[in-house]
Write an enzyme that holds these catalytic residues in place. Structure first.
Site, PDB file in Angstrom:
ATOM      1  N   LYS A 163       0.879   4.666   1.153  1.00  0.00           N
ATOM      2  CA  LYS A 163      -0.034   5.394   2.361  1.00  0.00           C
ATOM      3  C   LYS A 163       0.887   6.334   3.244  1.00  0.00           C
ATOM      4  O   LYS A 163       1.914   6.339   3.800  1.00  0.00           O
ATOM      5  CB  LYS A 163      -0.225   3.991   3.514  1.00  0.00           C
ATOM      6  CG  LYS A 163      -1.309   4.508   4.544  1.00  0.00           C
ATOM      7  CD  LYS A 163      -1.136   3.241   5.293  1.00  0.00           C
ATOM      8  CE  LYS A 163      -2.509   3.352   6.261  1.00  0.00           C
ATOM      9  NZ  LYS A 163      -2.845   2.111   7.072  1.00  0.00           N
ATOM     10  N   GLU A 167      -5.520  -8.073   6.172  1.00  0.00           N
ATOM     11  CA  GLU A 167      -5.263  -6.906   6.101  1.00  0.00           C
ATOM     12  C   GLU A 167      -4.882  -6.085   7.319  1.00  0.00           C
ATOM     13  O   GLU A 167      -5.474  -6.468   8.433  1.00  0.00           O
ATOM     14  CB  GLU A 167      -6.593  -6.070   5.499  1.00  0.00           C
ATOM     15  CG  GLU A 167      -7.093  -6.457   4.373  1.00  0.00           C
ATOM     16  CD  GLU A 167      -8.355  -5.571   3.845  1.00  0.00           C
ATOM     17  OE1 GLU A 167      -9.125  -5.886   3.134  1.00  0.00           O
ATOM     18  OE2 GLU A 167      -8.672  -4.818   4.704  1.00  0.00           O
ATOM     19  N   SER A 168      -3.837  -5.393   7.628  1.00  0.00           N
ATOM     20  CA  SER A 168      -3.357  -4.412   8.491  1.00  0.00           C
ATOM     21  C   SER A 168      -2.797  -4.864   9.531  1.00  0.00           C
ATOM     22  O   SER A 168      -2.891  -6.203   9.997  1.00  0.00           O
ATOM     23  CB  SER A 168      -4.678  -3.681   9.115  1.00  0.00           C
ATOM     24  OG  SER A 168      -5.540  -3.022   8.221  1.00  0.00           O
ATOM     25  N   GLU A 195       0.945  -1.259   0.143  1.00  0.00           N
ATOM     26  CA  GLU A 195      -0.053   0.108  -0.135  1.00  0.00           C
ATOM     27  C   GLU A 195       0.873   1.289  -0.200  1.00  0.00           C
ATOM     28  O   GLU A 195       1.800   1.421   0.850  1.00  0.00           O
ATOM     29  CB  GLU A 195      -0.972  -0.141   1.083  1.00  0.00           C
ATOM     30  CG  GLU A 195      -1.920   1.110   1.523  1.00  0.00           C
ATOM     31  CD  GLU A 195      -3.107   0.794   2.249  1.00  0.00           C
ATOM     32  OE1 GLU A 195      -4.090  -0.052   1.623  1.00  0.00           O
ATOM     33  OE2 GLU A 195      -3.095   1.198   3.266  1.00  0.00           O
ATOM     34  N   LYS A 216      -8.220   2.514  -3.013  1.00  0.00           N
ATOM     35  CA  LYS A 216      -8.515   2.076  -1.385  1.00  0.00           C
ATOM     36  C   LYS A 216      -9.119   3.555  -1.109  1.00  0.00           C
ATOM     37  O   LYS A 216      -8.418   4.408  -0.892  1.00  0.00           O
ATOM     38  CB  LYS A 216      -7.256   1.764  -0.816  1.00  0.00           C
ATOM     39  CG  LYS A 216      -7.485   1.909   0.671  1.00  0.00           C
ATOM     40  CD  LYS A 216      -8.186   0.471   1.122  1.00  0.00           C
ATOM     41  CE  LYS A 216      -7.144  -0.715   1.678  1.00  0.00           C
ATOM     42  NZ  LYS A 216      -6.469  -0.100   2.611  1.00  0.00           N
ATOM     43  N   GLU A 266     -14.220  -5.874   2.083  1.00  0.00           N
ATOM     44  CA  GLU A 266     -13.613  -5.890   3.575  1.00  0.00           C
ATOM     45  C   GLU A 266     -14.444  -6.348   4.549  1.00  0.00           C
ATOM     46  O   GLU A 266     -15.693  -5.818   4.766  1.00  0.00           O
ATOM     47  CB  GLU A 266     -12.926  -4.664   3.733  1.00  0.00           C
ATOM     48  CG  GLU A 266     -12.416  -4.437   5.182  1.00  0.00           C
ATOM     49  CD  GLU A 266     -11.374  -3.122   5.355  1.00  0.00           C
ATOM     50  OE1 GLU A 266     -10.645  -3.004   4.449  1.00  0.00           O
ATOM     51  OE2 GLU A 266     -11.811  -2.501   6.185  1.00  0.00           O
ATOM     52  N   ASN A 307      -9.906  -7.305   7.736  1.00  0.00           N
ATOM     53  CA  ASN A 307      -9.109  -6.367   8.189  1.00  0.00           C
ATOM     54  C   ASN A 307      -8.842  -6.484   9.871  1.00  0.00           C
ATOM     55  O   ASN A 307     -10.034  -6.378  10.527  1.00  0.00           O
ATOM     56  CB  ASN A 307      -9.965  -5.024   7.951  1.00  0.00           C
ATOM     57  CG  ASN A 307      -9.053  -3.644   8.372  1.00  0.00           C
ATOM     58  OD1 ASN A 307      -7.990  -3.921   8.967  1.00  0.00           O
ATOM     59  ND2 ASN A 307      -9.659  -2.524   8.061  1.00  0.00           N
TER      60      ASN A 307
HETATM   61  O1  LIG Z   1      -0.931   0.061   7.233  1.00  0.00           O
HETATM   62  P1  LIG Z   1      -1.351  -1.337   7.549  1.00  0.00           P
HETATM   63  O2  LIG Z   1      -1.737  -1.585   8.909  1.00  0.00           O
HETATM   64  O3  LIG Z   1      -0.590  -2.591   6.872  1.00  0.00           O
HETATM   65  O4  LIG Z   1      -2.723  -1.592   6.875  1.00  0.00           O
HETATM   66  C1  LIG Z   1      -2.913  -1.403   5.308  1.00  0.00           C
HETATM   67  C2  LIG Z   1      -4.362  -1.602   5.095  1.00  0.00           C
HETATM   68  O5  LIG Z   1      -5.168  -2.849   5.516  1.00  0.00           O
HETATM   69  C3  LIG Z   1      -5.109  -0.347   5.810  1.00  0.00           C
HETATM   70  O6  LIG Z   1      -4.740   0.977   5.290  1.00  0.00           O
HETATM   71  C4  LIG Z   1      -6.663  -0.560   5.759  1.00  0.00           C
HETATM   72  C5  LIG Z   1      -7.420  -1.613   5.622  1.00  0.00           C
HETATM   73  N1  LIG Z   1      -8.579  -1.352   5.343  1.00  0.00           N
HETATM   74  C6  LIG Z   1      -8.980   0.188   5.063  1.00  0.00           C
HETATM   75  C7  LIG Z   1      -9.833   0.919   4.850  1.00  0.00           C
HETATM   76  C8  LIG Z   1      -9.889   2.105   4.883  1.00  0.00           C
HETATM   77  C9  LIG Z   1      -8.610   2.912   4.793  1.00  0.00           C
HETATM   78  C10 LIG Z   1      -7.503   1.790   5.265  1.00  0.00           C
HETATM   79  C11 LIG Z   1      -7.650   0.755   5.383  1.00  0.00           C
END
Ligand SMILES: O=P(O)(O)OC[C@@H](O)[C@@H](O)c1c[nH]c2ccccc12
Length: 263
Positions: free
Chosen positions: A59, A219-220, A57, A119, A168, A189
């Site tokens: 970001k 995710e995340s 990503e 995104k 998601e 997520n």
């Molecule tokens: O930075 P991380 O913790 O690696 O996460 C990325 C991504 O999953 C996260 O930006 C995200 C997941 N779902 C979202 C929905 C909206 C905005 C952002 C997100």
């Protein structure tokens, strides 16, 4: 509720953009669109040859962390991801809370061959047409932000335009909505978008409930090889990683290490 707040802001922005460029006009620019969306599923599904798929990503900031990367050049980051084996690139386009921009998508699409995810907080068909016009191959739809019917309508619309959809989820109710929409790519997520709380065990709870044959994206909060190995073993095909890559000294080293986690 931060998710509600972001969605309200998104809708306000949208009203302004719709007045500037009507959906009709936006749609017309599609006839000169050089970028047909690509089929992203083969990029995201885990295979014997390439078990770990990475969606890296772009970001700059987030509502939970503020500015993540100061010297932020989206194109340079995307090129680095692409060169080092990212299977897809997620481009945050939400401007206020994530400091994203739709233009990043177009700039990256022009010079980087890797499939692109828009995104954002998509609540309207207009944003799906935008995703296409600006060069995305697939979009994110957040089950928590949409009603069952809304999610299905937006899902069908994206597919109709040739875009794939990452749906998601964060709990069982979201999963039910996702399945009803017909989603084939489901993202779990770990982060709760209202409280920002992380639950790195969420895949253990939700993956067993997901019907067979879906592509699963974790995710995340993914920041090490052990997490990738563990989640891959229980069925995750792909990993969506932002913050960690934004902070490491070498994207190249880290991305290669993650891609090879299960070899
Ligand atoms: O930075 P991380 O913790 O690696 O996460 C990325 C991504 O999953 C996260 O930006 C995200 C997941 N779902 C979202 C929905 C909206 C905005 C952002 C997100």
């Amino acid at each position: 509720m931060i998710l509600d707040e972001i969605i309200e802001r998104t809708k306000l922005d949208l009203e302004i953009r719709k007045k500037e460029i009507t959906l009709d006009l936006l749609g017309r620019s599609l006839s000169s669109n050089p970028y047909a969306p690509r089929d992203v599923k083969p990029y995201l599904v885990s295979t014997k040859e390439e078990p770990v798929r990475i969606i890296a990503e772009v970001k700059k900031a987030s509502p939970s962390k503020g500015i993540i990367k100061e010297d932020f050049d989206p194109l340079v980051i995307a090129q680095e991801y692409s060169k080092n084996g990212a299977n897809a690139i997620s481009v945050l386009t939400e401007p206020h809370y994530f400091k994203g921009n739709l233009e990043y998508l177009t700039a990256i699409r022009r010079y980087v061959p890797t499939p692109l995810l828009r995104k954002d907080f998509i609540v309207d068909k207009y944003q799906i047409v935008e995703a296409l016009v600006y060069g995305a191959d697939f979009i994110l739809l957040i089950a928590k932000a949409l009603g069952t019917k809304e999610l299905k309508e937006l899902y069908d619309y994206a597919i109709h335009l040739g875009l794939e959809v990452l749906v998601e989820i964060h709990d069982k109710e979201d999963l039910t909505k996702a399945v009803k929409s017909g989603a084939t790519i489901i993202g779990i997520n770990h982060r709760n978008l209202d409280t920002f709380e992380m639950d790195m065990e969420l895949c253990d709870k939700l993956i067993p409930l997901i019907p067979n044959g879906k592509i699963i994206v974790a995710e995340s909060g993914v920041s090490n090889v052990d997490t990738i190995k563990r989640l891959s073993a229980i069925g995750a095909d792909a990993f969506l990683i932002g913050e960690h890559f934004m902070r490491v000294p070498s994207i190249e080293d880290e991305l290669k290490r993650f891609k090879n986690a299960c070899n």
